[in-house]
Design a protein around this motif. Structure first.
Motif, PDB file in Angstrom:
ATOM      1  N   HIS A  36       0.848  -1.188   0.000  1.00 14.78           N
ATOM      2  CA  HIS A  36       0.000   0.000   0.000  1.00 14.78           C
ATOM      3  C   HIS A  36       0.886   1.241   0.000  1.00 14.78           C
ATOM      4  CE1 HIS A  36      -3.708  -2.266   1.077  1.00 14.78           C
ATOM      5  NE2 HIS A  36      -2.839  -3.080   1.655  1.00 14.78           N
ATOM      6  N   ILE A  37       0.488   2.232  -0.792  1.00 14.23           N
ATOM      7  CA  ILE A  37       1.237   3.481  -0.871  1.00 14.23           C
ATOM      8  C   ILE A  37       0.257   4.644  -0.809  1.00 14.23           C
ATOM      9  CG2 ILE A  37       2.756   4.917  -2.312  1.00 14.23           C
ATOM     10  CD1 ILE A  37       3.792   2.368  -3.611  1.00 14.23           C
ATOM     11  N   THR A  38       0.555   5.625   0.042  1.00 18.84           N
ATOM     12  CA  THR A  38      -0.246   6.847   0.060  1.00 18.84           C
ATOM     13  C   THR A  38       0.601   8.022   0.486  1.00 18.84           C
ATOM     14  OG1 THR A  38      -2.313   7.869   0.800  1.00 18.84           O
ATOM     15  CG2 THR A  38      -1.055   6.656   2.456  1.00 18.84           C
ATOM     16  N   ILE A  69       1.063  -7.386  -5.411  1.00 22.22           N
ATOM     17  CA  ILE A  69       0.119  -6.375  -5.889  1.00 22.22           C
ATOM     18  C   ILE A  69       0.509  -5.036  -5.279  1.00 22.22           C
ATOM     19  CG2 ILE A  69      -2.290  -5.574  -5.801  1.00 22.22           C
ATOM     20  CD1 ILE A  69      -3.151  -8.490  -5.609  1.00 22.22           C
ATOM     21  N   ALA A  70       0.374  -3.962  -6.048  1.00 22.95           N
ATOM     22  CA  ALA A  70       0.484  -2.611  -5.508  1.00 22.95           C
ATOM     23  C   ALA A  70      -0.924  -2.030  -5.377  1.00 22.95           C
ATOM     24  CB  ALA A  70       1.323  -1.729  -6.425  1.00 22.95           C
ATOM     25  N   HIS A  71      -1.218  -1.441  -4.228  1.00 23.48           N
ATOM     26  CA  HIS A  71      -2.512  -0.795  -3.986  1.00 23.48           C
ATOM     27  C   HIS A  71      -2.208   0.646  -3.590  1.00 23.48           C
ATOM     28  CE1 HIS A  71      -6.821  -1.285  -2.179  1.00 23.48           C
ATOM     29  NE2 HIS A  71      -6.621  -0.052  -2.643  1.00 23.48           N
ATOM     30  N   VAL A  72      -2.459   1.564  -4.518  1.00 23.86           N
ATOM     31  CA  VAL A  72      -2.058   2.965  -4.355  1.00 23.86           C
ATOM     32  C   VAL A  72      -3.289   3.794  -4.020  1.00 23.86           C
ATOM     33  CG1 VAL A  72      -0.824   4.886  -5.391  1.00 23.86           C
ATOM     34  CG2 VAL A  72      -0.240   2.546  -6.046  1.00 23.86           C
ATOM     35  N   HIS A  73      -3.185   4.560  -2.947  1.00 23.77           N
ATOM     36  CA  HIS A  73      -4.322   5.299  -2.402  1.00 23.77           C
ATOM     37  C   HIS A  73      -4.148   6.802  -2.605  1.00 23.77           C
ATOM     38  CE1 HIS A  73      -5.706   1.710  -0.049  1.00 23.77           C
ATOM     39  NE2 HIS A  73      -4.405   1.425  -0.100  1.00 23.77           N
ATOM     40  N   SER A  74      -5.183   7.445  -3.153  1.00 24.88           N
ATOM     41  CA  SER A  74      -5.297   8.895  -3.342  1.00 24.88           C
ATOM     42  C   SER A  74      -4.524   9.374  -4.564  1.00 24.88           C
ATOM     43  CB  SER A  74      -4.907   9.669  -2.090  1.00 24.88           C
ATOM     44  OG  SER A  74      -3.519   9.622  -1.873  1.00 24.88           O
ATOM     45  N   SER A  75      -4.835  10.604  -4.986  1.00 26.54           N
ATOM     46  CA  SER A  75      -4.453  11.040  -6.328  1.00 26.54           C
ATOM     47  C   SER A  75      -2.977  11.375  -6.501  1.00 26.54           C
ATOM     48  CB  SER A  75      -5.307  12.248  -6.735  1.00 26.54           C
ATOM     49  OG  SER A  75      -5.207  13.283  -5.782  1.00 26.54           O
ATOM     50  N   TRP A  76      -2.314  11.984  -5.495  1.00 27.92           N
ATOM     51  CA  TRP A  76      -0.913  12.345  -5.676  1.00 27.92           C
ATOM     52  C   TRP A  76      -0.059  11.103  -5.908  1.00 27.92           C
ATOM     53  CZ3 TRP A  76       1.705  16.420  -7.041  1.00 27.92           C
ATOM     54  CH2 TRP A  76       1.215  17.698  -6.773  1.00 27.92           C
ATOM     55  N   ALA A  77      -0.085  10.196  -4.951  1.00 27.09           N
ATOM     56  CA  ALA A  77       0.692   8.966  -5.107  1.00 27.09           C
ATOM     57  C   ALA A  77       0.172   8.158  -6.287  1.00 27.09           C
ATOM     58  CB  ALA A  77       0.641   8.143  -3.826  1.00 27.09           C
ATOM     59  N   GLY A  78      -1.146   8.135  -6.453  1.00 27.09           N
ATOM     60  CA  GLY A  78      -1.730   7.373  -7.551  1.00 27.09           C
ATOM     61  C   GLY A  78      -1.281   7.867  -8.907  1.00 27.09           C
ATOM     62  N   GLY A  79      -1.189   9.185  -9.050  1.00 22.32           N
ATOM     63  CA  GLY A  79      -0.753   9.741 -10.323  1.00 22.32           C
ATOM     64  C   GLY A  79       0.707   9.452 -10.612  1.00 22.32           C
ATOM     65  N   PHE A  80       1.565   9.712  -9.640  1.00 19.15           N
ATOM     66  CA  PHE A  80       3.000   9.563  -9.862  1.00 19.15           C
ATOM     67  C   PHE A  80       3.393   8.103 -10.055  1.00 19.15           C
ATOM     68  CE2 PHE A  80       7.511   9.654  -9.083  1.00 19.15           C
ATOM     69  CZ  PHE A  80       7.912  10.893  -9.570  1.00 19.15           C
ATOM     70  N   TYR A 121      -5.636   1.197  -8.180  1.00 13.88           N
ATOM     71  CA  TYR A 121      -5.721   2.625  -7.851  1.00 13.88           C
ATOM     72  C   TYR A 121      -7.022   2.896  -7.119  1.00 13.88           C
ATOM     73  CZ  TYR A 121      -6.355   7.673  -8.609  1.00 13.88           C
ATOM     74  OH  TYR A 121      -6.586   9.023  -8.443  1.00 13.88           O
ATOM     75  N   GLN A 122      -6.926   3.558  -5.972  1.00 14.69           N
ATOM     76  CA  GLN A 122      -8.105   3.927  -5.197  1.00 14.69           C
ATOM     77  C   GLN A 122      -8.042   5.424  -4.917  1.00 14.69           C
ATOM     78  OE1 GLN A 122      -8.893   1.425  -1.850  1.00 14.69           O
ATOM     79  NE2 GLN A 122     -10.571   2.669  -1.077  1.00 14.69           N
ATOM     80  N   PRO A 123      -8.821   6.237  -5.633  1.00 14.87           N
ATOM     81  CA  PRO A 123      -8.688   7.690  -5.492  1.00 14.87           C
ATOM     82  C   PRO A 123      -9.160   8.231  -4.143  1.00 14.87           C
ATOM     83  CG  PRO A 123     -10.499   7.141  -6.972  1.00 14.87           C
ATOM     84  CD  PRO A 123      -9.770   5.864  -6.704  1.00 14.87           C
ATOM     85  N   HIS A 124     -10.069   7.528  -3.472  1.00 15.50           N
ATOM     86  CA  HIS A 124     -10.667   8.044  -2.230  1.00 15.50           C
ATOM     87  C   HIS A 124     -11.322   9.402  -2.472  1.00 15.50           C
ATOM     88  CE1 HIS A 124      -8.957   5.051   0.638  1.00 15.50           C
ATOM     89  NE2 HIS A 124      -7.977   4.997  -0.243  1.00 15.50           N
ATOM     90  N   CYS A 125     -11.773   9.660  -3.677  1.00 17.76           N
ATOM     91  CA  CYS A 125     -12.464  10.888  -4.084  1.00 17.76           C
ATOM     92  C   CYS A 125     -11.694  11.537  -5.229  1.00 17.76           C
ATOM     93  CB  CYS A 125     -12.616  11.875  -2.933  1.00 17.76           C
ATOM     94  SG  CYS A 125     -13.475  13.378  -3.406  1.00 17.76           S
ATOM     95  N   TYR A 126     -12.278  11.547  -6.392  1.00 17.92           N
ATOM     96  CA  TYR A 126     -11.662  12.186  -7.559  1.00 17.92           C
ATOM     97  C   TYR A 126     -11.683  13.708  -7.409  1.00 17.92           C
ATOM     98  CZ  TYR A 126     -11.671   7.922 -10.452  1.00 17.92           C
ATOM     99  OH  TYR A 126     -11.430   6.668 -10.982  1.00 17.92           O
ATOM    100  N   LYS A 127     -10.552  14.331  -7.687  1.00 19.72           N
ATOM    101  CA  LYS A 127     -10.479  15.794  -7.611  1.00 19.72           C
ATOM    102  C   LYS A 127     -11.328  16.459  -8.681  1.00 19.72           C
ATOM    103  CE  LYS A 127      -9.021  19.903  -6.482  1.00 19.72           C
ATOM    104  NZ  LYS A 127      -9.582  20.574  -5.273  1.00 19.72           N
TER     105      LYS A 127
END
Length: 353
Positions: A17-19, A85-96, A109-115
């Motif tokens: 997990h990465i955030t 598996i990589a599970h990336v949380h939120s847009s900053w980490a998810g984008g990069f 990818y889990q945005p936890h709310c799209y900007k």
């Protein structure tokens, strides 16, 4: 990679997990998801204010520095990991991370709310963010959504497959003494930020104060210093972030939970309020389409009127709580466990022997 014909991810598999925003609702949501997938190993690389609960992750790596250095470190950690598996949380980490994805590894990818669903964004900015999200889908194995509206937003930009994984309350079940007169308090929980719209909450408070003299306003959380100062100047008690026990205790003291956000995924704070026995009144926003719509209101004046009605009428207060409780069944630990099993097992074919 060889196919795992069992259709299930083996018990020794590791999810990384990465955030870049481990605090508040996102932090609590990650903790809950990991706790509800105990059959897997979970490694966590994070930046944020929260501290992971002891024993929850098999390994924790706190990443510091400026945004660019953090993103580079996250990428190196993922590249050097032996995760399945990589599970990336939120847009900053998810984008990069998705921009430089390691192709050998499935990436969730889990945005936890799209900007881009922020209604206050200039149109050109919203279009640009939507385009970036669409382009990054080529490096996305699956997208996790939290609500019907978020699934619709994901599918509109072409995300597939999408997996619905419900949030669950982060506090234990509790009750408010609904036989006594309700505590004359309105509460909001969340980061003090543009998204959560403290100005809207302040307008609700001001409308309540015009109807009842002794109402107390509380905002649980912290954030932008200018916005915090604005709330405090308006007479709102800003508590800072609270631990699970503190938050549960405060909610069970009673009052009405007001949710003032401009846009959302599926707010844990609403689940937590209902879990502790509070009636809720929510700002009507597109992000909450299909979520407790009977408890949604359009303006600060309407939200305040509902809060005052509940605070002045014990029977109405109690009835509002009873009518909201069934919604919790859709957000149980059992439901989340089943959803996570479906999500992670969908990558069993990538399992290395």
């Amino acid at each position: 990679m060889e196919s795992n014909m069992s259709g299930r991810l083996s018990a020794n598999s590791t999810v990384m997990h990465i955030t870049d925003c481990y605090h508040g609702g996102v932090g609590r949501a990650i903790n809950d998801m990991v706790a509800n997938a105990p059959h897997l190993n979970h490694v966590f690389a994070f930046h944020g204010d929260d501290t992971p609960p002891s024993g929850l992750f098999s390994r924790e790596i706190k990443v510091t520095g400026n945004v660019l250095s953090r993103m580079r470190r996250f990428s190196r950690l993922l590249r050097d990991s032996d995760a399945s598996i990589a599970h990336v949380h939120s847009s900053w980490a998810g984008g990069f991370i998705r921009a430089g994805r390691n192709p050998r590894l499935p990436l969730i990818y889990q945005p936890h709310c799209y900007k881009f669903v922020d209604p206050a964004l200039p149109r050109a900015q919203a279009v640009a963010i939507r385009l970036i999200e669409r382009l990054l889908l080529s490096n996305t194995s699956a997208t996790v959504v939290l609500s019907p509206a978020e699934r619709m937003a994901a599918e509109e930009i072409g995300a597939k497959p999408t997996f619905y994984v419900p949030n669950v309350p982060s506090v234990p079940r509790g009750t408010v003494d609904a036989e006594a007169a309700p505590r004359r308090r309105v509460i909001m929980v969340g980061r003090v930020s543009h998204q959560k719209d403290p100005e809207f909450f302040e307008q609700v408070v001001r409308q309540c104060e015009s109807e009842i003299n002794d109402v107390e306003a509380v905002w649980v959380g912290d954030g932008d210093p200018e916005m915090v100062s604005f709330l405090r100047h308006a007479g709102v008690r800003v508590t800072g972030w609270m631990g699970t026990t503190e938050l549960a205790d405060l909610l069970s003291e009673g009052g009405v939970y007001i949710h003032s956000a401009r846009y959302e995924g599926l707010p844990l704070s609403v689940l937590d309020a209902v879990q502790r026995g509070l009636p809720v009144a929510l700002r009507r926003i597109p992000s909450l389409r299909g979520v407790l719509e009977e408890r949604q209101f359009d303006t600060p004046k309407q939200l305040a009127a509902e809060a005052v009605r509940l605070l002045n009428d014990v029977s109405a207060y109690r009835l509002s709580i009873q009518r909201t409780l069934p919604w919790l069944e859709e957000h149980s630990n059992a439901q989340q466990q089943q959803s996570l099993r479906r999500l992670y097992d969908s990558f069993a074919a990538f399992q290395e022997d």
